[in-house]
Scaffold this motif. Structure first.
Motif, PDB file in Angstrom:
ATOM      1  N   PHE A  21       0.797  -1.232   0.000  1.00 51.20           N
ATOM      2  CA  PHE A  21       0.000   0.000   0.000  1.00 51.20           C
ATOM      3  C   PHE A  21       0.831   1.284   0.000  1.00 51.20           C
ATOM      4  O   PHE A  21       0.295   2.359  -0.259  1.00 51.20           O
ATOM      5  N   PHE A  22       2.131   1.209   0.332  1.00 48.13           N
ATOM      6  CA  PHE A  22       2.941   2.427   0.387  1.00 48.13           C
ATOM      7  C   PHE A  22       4.117   2.374  -0.587  1.00 48.13           C
ATOM      8  O   PHE A  22       4.257   3.251  -1.435  1.00 48.13           O
ATOM      9  N   ALA A  23       4.952   1.360  -0.452  1.00 46.29           N
ATOM     10  CA  ALA A  23       6.137   1.302  -1.309  1.00 46.29           C
ATOM     11  C   ALA A  23       5.745   1.101  -2.771  1.00 46.29           C
ATOM     12  O   ALA A  23       6.348   1.709  -3.668  1.00 46.29           O
ATOM     13  N   GLY A  24       4.747   0.265  -3.032  1.00 45.77           N
ATOM     14  CA  GLY A  24       4.328   0.012  -4.412  1.00 45.77           C
ATOM     15  C   GLY A  24       3.898   1.271  -5.134  1.00 45.77           C
ATOM     16  O   GLY A  24       4.454   1.617  -6.203  1.00 45.77           O
ATOM     17  N   PRO A  25       2.921   2.029  -4.598  1.00 48.58           N
ATOM     18  CA  PRO A  25       2.540   3.285  -5.260  1.00 48.58           C
ATOM     19  C   PRO A  25       3.677   4.292  -5.353  1.00 48.58           C
ATOM     20  O   PRO A  25       3.768   5.035  -6.336  1.00 48.58           O
ATOM     21  N   ALA A  26       4.563   4.301  -4.332  1.00 45.06           N
ATOM     22  CA  ALA A  26       5.680   5.257  -4.365  1.00 45.06           C
ATOM     23  C   ALA A  26       6.621   4.939  -5.535  1.00 45.06           C
ATOM     24  O   ALA A  26       7.023   5.844  -6.282  1.00 45.06           O
ATOM     25  N   PHE A  27       6.971   3.669  -5.708  1.00 41.11           N
ATOM     26  CA  PHE A  27       7.856   3.301  -6.823  1.00 41.11           C
ATOM     27  C   PHE A  27       7.165   3.516  -8.169  1.00 41.11           C
ATOM     28  O   PHE A  27       7.806   3.887  -9.155  1.00 41.11           O
ATOM     29  N   TYR A  28       5.848   3.269  -8.227  1.00 38.46           N
ATOM     30  CA  TYR A  28       5.103   3.516  -9.467  1.00 38.46           C
ATOM     31  C   TYR A  28       5.115   5.005  -9.815  1.00 38.46           C
ATOM     32  O   TYR A  28       5.276   5.386 -10.986  1.00 38.46           O
ATOM     33  N   ASN A  29       4.980   5.860  -8.789  1.00 39.44           N
ATOM     34  CA  ASN A  29       5.029   7.306  -9.018  1.00 39.44           C
ATOM     35  C   ASN A  29       6.404   7.740  -9.510  1.00 39.44           C
ATOM     36  O   ASN A  29       6.518   8.596 -10.397  1.00 39.44           O
ATOM     37  N   ILE A  30       7.457   7.138  -8.927  1.00 40.64           N
ATOM     38  CA  ILE A  30       8.817   7.469  -9.384  1.00 40.64           C
ATOM     39  C   ILE A  30       8.992   7.071 -10.848  1.00 40.64           C
ATOM     40  O   ILE A  30       9.572   7.809 -11.652  1.00 40.64           O
ATOM     41  N   ALA A  31       8.473   5.888 -11.193  1.00 39.96           N
ATOM     42  CA  ALA A  31       8.580   5.448 -12.595  1.00 39.96           C
ATOM     43  C   ALA A  31       7.820   6.390 -13.528  1.00 39.96           C
ATOM     44  O   ALA A  31       8.306   6.726 -14.620  1.00 39.96           O
ATOM     45  N   LEU A  32       6.639   6.852 -13.113  1.00 39.00           N
ATOM     46  CA  LEU A  32       5.868   7.780 -13.945  1.00 39.00           C
ATOM     47  C   LEU A  32       6.589   9.100 -14.154  1.00 39.00           C
ATOM     48  O   LEU A  32       6.446   9.733 -15.205  1.00 39.00           O
ATOM     49  N   SER A  33       7.368   9.517 -13.138  1.00 44.45           N
ATOM     50  CA  SER A  33       8.035  10.820 -13.239  1.00 44.45           C
ATOM     51  C   SER A  33       9.095  10.842 -14.335  1.00 44.45           C
ATOM     52  O   SER A  33       9.540  11.916 -14.736  1.00 44.45           O
ATOM     53  N   PHE A  34       9.527   9.669 -14.797  1.00 45.29           N
ATOM     54  CA  PHE A  34      10.531   9.615 -15.872  1.00 45.29           C
ATOM     55  C   PHE A  34       9.888   9.290 -17.223  1.00 45.29           C
ATOM     56  O   PHE A  34      10.588   8.935 -18.160  1.00 45.29           O
ATOM     57  N   GLN A  35       8.553   9.391 -17.300  1.00 48.27           N
ATOM     58  CA  GLN A  35       7.866   9.071 -18.547  1.00 48.27           C
ATOM     59  C   GLN A  35       7.004  10.252 -18.999  1.00 48.27           C
ATOM     60  O   GLN A  35       6.509  11.023 -18.173  1.00 48.27           O
ATOM     61  N   GLU A  36       6.828  10.369 -20.306  1.00 47.65           N
ATOM     62  CA  GLU A  36       5.859  11.320 -20.864  1.00 47.65           C
ATOM     63  C   GLU A  36       4.570  10.543 -21.085  1.00 47.65           C
ATOM     64  O   GLU A  36       4.505   9.652 -21.935  1.00 47.65           O
ATOM     65  N   LEU A  37       3.556  10.905 -20.298  1.00 54.04           N
ATOM     66  CA  LEU A  37       2.336  10.098 -20.304  1.00 54.04           C
ATOM     67  C   LEU A  37       1.139  10.998 -20.061  1.00 54.04           C
ATOM     68  O   LEU A  37       1.151  11.843 -19.153  1.00 54.04           O
ATOM     69  N   SER A  38       0.101  10.841 -20.890  1.00 58.09           N
ATOM     70  CA  SER A  38      -1.137  11.589 -20.696  1.00 58.09           C
ATOM     71  C   SER A  38      -2.049  10.827 -19.739  1.00 58.09           C
ATOM     72  O   SER A  38      -1.946   9.603 -19.597  1.00 58.09           O
ATOM     73  N   LEU A  39      -2.934  11.560 -19.089  1.00 53.26           N
ATOM     74  CA  LEU A  39      -3.884  10.908 -18.174  1.00 53.26           C
ATOM     75  C   LEU A  39      -4.752   9.895 -18.913  1.00 53.26           C
ATOM     76  O   LEU A  39      -5.128   8.867 -18.355  1.00 53.26           O
ATOM     77  N   PHE A  40      -5.054  10.170 -20.182  1.00 53.44           N
ATOM     78  CA  PHE A  40      -5.902   9.264 -20.958  1.00 53.44           C
ATOM     79  C   PHE A  40      -5.171   7.980 -21.351  1.00 53.44           C
ATOM     80  O   PHE A  40      -5.802   7.010 -21.760  1.00 53.44           O
ATOM     81  N   ASP A  41      -3.817   7.991 -21.268  1.00 57.44           N
ATOM     82  CA  ASP A  41      -3.035   6.794 -21.599  1.00 57.44           C
ATOM     83  C   ASP A  41      -2.558   6.070 -20.348  1.00 57.44           C
ATOM     84  O   ASP A  41      -1.659   5.222 -20.424  1.00 57.44           O
ATOM     85  N   LEU A  42      -3.130   6.423 -19.198  1.00 60.00           N
ATOM     86  CA  LEU A  42      -2.699   5.808 -17.948  1.00 60.00           C
ATOM     87  C   LEU A  42      -2.981   4.305 -17.998  1.00 60.00           C
ATOM     88  O   LEU A  42      -4.066   3.877 -18.377  1.00 60.00           O
ATOM     89  N   GLY A  43      -2.004   3.513 -17.604  1.00 58.54           N
ATOM     90  CA  GLY A  43      -2.121   2.060 -17.684  1.00 58.54           C
ATOM     91  C   GLY A  43      -1.364   1.505 -18.876  1.00 58.54           C
ATOM     92  O   GLY A  43      -1.027   0.323 -18.898  1.00 58.54           O
TER      93      GLY A  43
END
Length: 320
Positions: A42-64
């Motif tokens: 519940f904590f480390a998983g979302p945190a690492f996912y957020n870190i991974a997202l910060s290095f990507q160009e991604l639109s909200l509509f392409d989430l997933g």
């Protein structure tokens, strides 16, 4: 012979395995493993996912979907944003520093007042403490809605009172005027979060032996000297923890500013949390929003390290 046919042998094997388990010092890790798994999910998983997202160009509509890896480009874009410096100042100073200092000062003063013997003598201590907790048990959404009604320029109770006393001749739009909006937001936050500080300090005060105060009174110390020389030094560890927790919670807070002003008027009350939400869910730039979240976490991590380091050095200096 089967194990079930020889219960003594099965018991001996279980005892032997348990002894081996203990001898390898695995037992403490086994006991904390369920809690660590929950934290990881519940904590480390979302945190690492957020870190991974910060290095990507991604639109909200392409989430997933897999985004395009862009390295530190999101961080560069965020740091070049003209509004990020103002949001950082609003977050660090107006929202966090001002409200934390006021809460610590008011909380300590009110805790000392509630710890007075007069409340115990009148047997109303439980009633006063219950009333103090009322703001804290009020959901933040309800608290902000109530304050917005109180501060309404036409029908709010505050403006009605000021008009009735003749102090003003027209209602003040507290939440849409730059000269009053931060005071209004800070008042909402302090009113809702102050009871936590009061109750924590009150519990710490009640853990101090009364014999120390009585001995100081016998030696001729005044109440001011008792609180300055005895009470405050004994409360320092609690004050340090409360200051650290309230700073981190307030720095990351999103609810009060967003519900009260949505960052307005204009971007005048924009803080990092509302900036992150706006970039991610209004402008649909999830990668840049994640980068703001990572920067906020790094700032709070650095603050906690410096703060605890300074306290540790002072403690070692006092004990040496």
């Amino acid at each position: 012979m089967s194990v079930s046919a020889n219960p003594d042998g099965a018991l001996a094997k279980r005892v032997e395995r348990r002894g081996l388990f203990r001898s390898w010092h695995f037992e403490p890790y086994g006991l904390v493993m369920p809690a660590m798994l929950i934290l990881a999910i519940f904590f480390a998983g979302p945190a690492f996912y957020n870190i991974a997202l910060s290095f990507q160009e991604l639109s909200l509509f392409d989430l997933g979907k897999p985004g395009q890896w862009v390295g530190f480009a999101n961080f560069v874009t965020v740091l070049k944003d003209e509004g990020i410096a103002g949001a950082l100042f609003n977050t660090a100073f107006l929202l966090t520093f001002v409200t934390v200092v006021i809460r610590l000062a008011l909380g300590l003063a009110l805790a000392i007042l509630l710890n007075a013997e007069v409340f115990a003598r009148w047997r109303i201590g439980w009633l006063v403490r219950s009333l103090v907790l009322v703001p804290f048990v009020t959901p933040p959404v309800v608290a902000v809605a109530a304050w917005k009604w109180l501060l309404d320029p036409r029908y709010g109770a505050v403006n009605q009172f000021l008009l009735s006393t003749g102090l003003i001749d027209r209602g003040i739009p507290f939440l849409s005027r730059t000269s009053t909006v931060w005071g209004a937001v800070e008042t909402m936050l302090i009113w809702r979060e102050l009871p936590f500080v009061i109750i924590t300090f009150l519990a710490a005060l009640q853990s101090i032996p009364r014999e120390l105060r009585e001995a100081a009174r016998i030696d001729g110390a005044s109440e001011f000297q008792i609180h300055l020389r005895i009470i405050l030094p004994m409360l320092k560890p609690v004050i340090a923890v409360v200051a650290l927790l309230t700073t981190i919670w307030t720095f990351n807070n999103f609810v009060y500013v967003w519900l009260a002003t949505r960052g307005g008027p204009g971007d005048y009350t924009q803080v990092l949390a509302t900036k992150m939400y706006t970039v991610s869910f209004v402008d649909y730039r999830v990668g840049e929003g994640a980068a703001i979240g990572v920067l906020m976490s790094l700032m709070m991590f650095a603050f906690a390290l410096i703060y605890l380091g300074v306290l540790s050095r002072r403690k070692r200096g006092a004990s040496s």
